[in-house]
Design a protein around this motif. Structure first.
Motif, mmCIF file in Angstrom:
data_model
loop_
_atom_site.group_PDB
_atom_site.id
_atom_site.type_symbol
_atom_site.label_atom_id
_atom_site.label_comp_id
_atom_site.label_asym_id
_atom_site.label_seq_id
_atom_site.Cartn_x
_atom_site.Cartn_y
_atom_site.Cartn_z
ATOM 1 N N ASP A 166 0.806 -1.219 0.000
ATOM 2 C CA ASP A 166 0.000 0.000 0.000
ATOM 3 C C ASP A 166 0.840 1.270 0.000
ATOM 4 O OD1 ASP A 166 0.919 -0.514 2.529
ATOM 5 O OD2 ASP A 166 -1.013 -0.266 3.533
ATOM 6 N N CYS B 69 -3.476 -6.251 -2.546
ATOM 7 C CA CYS B 69 -4.806 -5.655 -2.711
ATOM 8 C C CYS B 69 -5.687 -6.053 -1.529
ATOM 9 C CB CYS B 69 -5.476 -6.154 -3.992
ATOM 10 S SG CYS B 69 -4.599 -5.753 -5.519
ATOM 11 N N GLN C 211 -9.182 -2.800 -6.438
ATOM 12 C CA GLN C 211 -7.732 -2.883 -6.610
ATOM 13 C C GLN C 211 -7.357 -4.143 -7.396
ATOM 14 O OE1 GLN C 211 -6.573 -2.719 -2.426
ATOM 15 N NE2 GLN C 211 -5.773 -0.645 -2.725
#
Length: 278
Positions: free
Chosen positions: A166, A196, A201
C-alpha cells in the motif's frame, strides 16, 4: 536448502554464546581422555528439520566427534525414533549438546507445525508459503525448516522479487503507475506482485498485467469473487489472519497460494533428547 557457509558462521556464534570461555562443569567433572556415545531421539512425533546442522555443531566444535545420522530432514518420525548417534571425547559431546539440541528442536518445531497447515489444505490446489517474518539471523534455517514441513519459500529477502504494498502504491499514485514503473526497471524475468485489500484494486492489478495478486486480509466471500475476476490471468495469494482453523476454507476459495507467518512465529520447540542409551 540453506547456505552451509553461513550456517558455520552461525554455529560459531551459538557455541561462543553458550560456552563463554569454557565449559566449567565438563572441565571439572569429566576426564579429558574419557569417551562416550550418545543417542539423539525424538520424544514425540515430529517432522525432522536441522539434522545436518545439529550434526555440524558437534563436529565443528570438535572434529574428533563421529556422527551417524539416522533420519533425514523432512522425514516424519514417531516418538522414540533414533535421529543421530554421536561418539567421541565425552567433554566435547557434553559441551556441544545443548547448542545442537536447541537448533534441531527449534527447526523441527517449525517443520512439524508447518506440516499441520500443509495437511489442512492438501485437498485443494493451494500451496502454503512462508513469509519474511523470521527470527533475525535465522531466516535461511527457518525457511529451510518450513520447506521441510512442506511449504514453499516466499521471498528470501527484499532482493528476491517486486512486491508492491500500500505504501509503495501511495507513493506512485496508483497501482497502474506503480506496476508500470516496476516493469520499466525490473530484470526481465522478475515477477511483480501487488497487495490488494479491495476488489477494485484487484481489477486494476489485473488490468496492469501483474503476475501475482496478494489478497490481504480479505473476507472469504470477497476472495471467491476475486478468483472469478482474475479468471486465471494472475496467480492469487491469500494472506493476513491465517489460522489453522481457517486455512482450509481460504484454500477452498480457489486461490493459488496462502502465505502465513504462524508456523514460523508460534511453533513450539519439539522434544528431542540426547541420552546415553537407546
Amino acid at each position: 536448502m540453506y547456505d552451509r557457509f553461513m550456517a558455520l558462521k552461525l554455529i560459531e556464534l551459538w557455541l561462543a554464546e553458550d560456552i563463554g570461555n569454557y565449559d566449567l562443569t565438563a572441565q571439572l567433572m569429566v576426564d579429558p581422555s574419557a569417551s562416550a556415545t550418545f543417542y539423539m531421539n525424538a520424544r514425540e512425533p515430529i517432522t525432522v528439520a536441522g539434522i545436518e546442522v545439529a550434526a555440524t555443531v558437534f563436529q565443528h566444535y570438535d572434529p574428533r566427534v563421529e556422527v551417524k545420522i539416522q533420519a533425514a530432514d523432512g522425514q516424519q518420525v514417531d516418538k522414540g525414533t533414533l535421529l543421530m548417534v554421536v561418539s567421541g571425547p565425552a567433554q566435547s559431546l557434553l559441551t556441544a549438546e545443548r547448542t545442537a539440541l536447541n537448533i534441531i528442536q527449534r527447526l523441527s518445531g517449525i517443520a512439524t507445525e508447518t506440516r499441520k497447515y500443509v495437511a489442512a489444505i492438501a485437498h485443494t490446489k493451494a500451496r502454503l508459503l512462508d513469509t519474511r517474518k523470521t527470527t533475525p539471523g535465522l531466516r535461511m534455517l527457518e525457511k529451510h525448516a518450513a520447506a521441510c514441513g512442506g511449504a514453499l519459500n516466499h521471498r528470501l529477502g527484499l532482493d528476491n522479487g517486486v512486491m508492491l504494498k500500500d505504501n509503495h502504491i501511495a507513493v506512485c499514485g496508483s497501482i497502474s503507475n506503480a506496476v508500470a514503473r516496476a516493469r520499466q526497471a525490473a530484470p526481465a524475468l522478475t515477477k511483480i506482485e501487488v497487495e490488494c485489500d479491495r476488489l477494485e484494486q484487484v481489477r486494476e492489478a489485473v488490468a496492469a498485467g501483474v503476475d501475482v495478486i496478494m489478497l490481504d486480509n480479505m473476507p472469504i466471500p470477497e476472495m471467491r469473487e476475486a478468483v472469478g475476476i482474475v479468471a486465471g490471468r494472475a496467480q492469487l495469494e491469500a494472506s493476513g489472519g491465517i489460522r489453522l482453523d481457517t486455512i482450509a476454507a481460504i484454500a477452498e476459495t480457489g486461490v493459488d497460494f496462502i502465505s502465513t507467518s504462524k508456523p514460523l512465529q508460534s511453533a513450539p520447540a519439539v522434544d528431542i533428547g540426547l541420552d546415553d542409551s537407546f
